[in-house]
Design a protein around this motif. Structure first.
Motif, mmCIF file in Angstrom:
data_model
loop_
_atom_site.group_PDB
_atom_site.id
_atom_site.type_symbol
_atom_site.label_atom_id
_atom_site.label_comp_id
_atom_site.label_asym_id
_atom_site.label_seq_id
_atom_site.Cartn_x
_atom_site.Cartn_y
_atom_site.Cartn_z
ATOM 1 N N MET A 154 -57.055 -2.000 55.328
ATOM 2 C CA MET A 154 -56.611 -0.662 55.040
ATOM 3 C C MET A 154 -57.591 0.319 55.686
ATOM 4 O O MET A 154 -58.799 0.144 55.594
ATOM 5 N N ALA A 155 -57.084 1.321 56.331
ATOM 6 C CA ALA A 155 -57.901 2.320 57.016
ATOM 7 C C ALA A 155 -58.593 3.231 55.999
ATOM 8 O O ALA A 155 -58.063 3.507 54.924
ATOM 9 N N ILE A 156 -59.787 3.667 56.372
ATOM 10 C CA ILE A 156 -60.533 4.579 55.508
ATOM 11 C C ILE A 156 -60.020 5.989 55.752
ATOM 12 O O ILE A 156 -59.877 6.432 56.896
ATOM 13 N N ALA A 157 -59.766 6.702 54.664
ATOM 14 C CA ALA A 157 -59.252 8.067 54.770
ATOM 15 C C ALA A 157 -60.292 8.969 55.429
ATOM 16 O O ALA A 157 -61.498 8.785 55.260
ATOM 17 N N GLU A 158 -59.805 9.953 56.177
ATOM 18 C CA GLU A 158 -60.705 10.899 56.852
ATOM 19 C C GLU A 158 -61.603 11.613 55.845
ATOM 20 O O GLU A 158 -62.773 11.876 56.113
ATOM 21 N N SER A 159 -61.078 11.935 54.674
ATOM 22 C CA SER A 159 -61.892 12.622 53.659
ATOM 23 C C SER A 159 -63.038 11.726 53.180
ATOM 24 O O SER A 159 -64.152 12.200 52.939
ATOM 25 N N ARG A 160 -62.772 10.427 53.072
ATOM 26 C CA ARG A 160 -63.813 9.473 52.663
ATOM 27 C C ARG A 160 -64.877 9.374 53.753
ATOM 28 O O ARG A 160 -66.072 9.330 53.478
ATOM 29 N N LYS A 161 -64.450 9.339 55.023
ATOM 30 C CA LYS A 161 -65.390 9.289 56.143
ATOM 31 C C LYS A 161 -66.296 10.519 56.130
ATOM 32 O O LYS A 161 -67.509 10.418 56.335
#
Length: 131
Positions: free
Chosen positions: A1-8
């Motif tokens: 699952m890709a990491i959300a931009e907000s989490r990055k």
């Protein structure tokens, strides 16, 4: 699952506020040799250097402890003279430094065990219990 931009972004912000990078300049050939040493140990240069730093300041984490399979810790600080002697001895015996140190420790442990069974203090050479 890709990491959300907000989490990055949140991770990057936390890293910027709480983390720093240590570095040093060394010759390219030395860096290559060190990376090969780390690979032989089943580790990365980052992990070995981090473990060394944590060991120096007394904050060893689980990665600094002996590893499964009988392999010792990485990044154990040795006096420069001791390391130079180990490197020279390992080279003359055709071993890697970790192989030489492992053999040296095993050999000395056996010698100490024999000395103790004879009532001799292996550290001093004197009789045990002699005042």
């Amino acid at each position: 699952m890709a990491i959300a931009e907000s989490r990055k972004r949140a991770n990057a912000k936390w890293d910027k506020e709480n983390m720093t990078t240590l570095g040093c300049k060394i010759k390219r050939a030395q860096a290559t040799a060190f990376k090969a040493y780390c690979e032989d140990q089943g580790s990365t240069s980052n992990t070995v250097l981090k473990d060394f730093v944590l060991g120096c300041i007394g904050e060893q984490d689980a990665a600094f402890q002996p590893q499964a399979g009988g392999k010792g810790p990485t990044g154990v600080p040795l006096a420069p003279e001791t390391m130079k002697t180990a490197q020279e001895a390992a080279e003359s015996s055709g071993e890697t430094v970790p192989q030489f140190i492992e053999r040296a420790v095993q050999t000395q442990a056996q010698r100490d065990k024999t000395s103790l069974s004879l009532g001799i203090d292996p550290a001093t050479g004197g009789k045990i219990g002699k005042e």
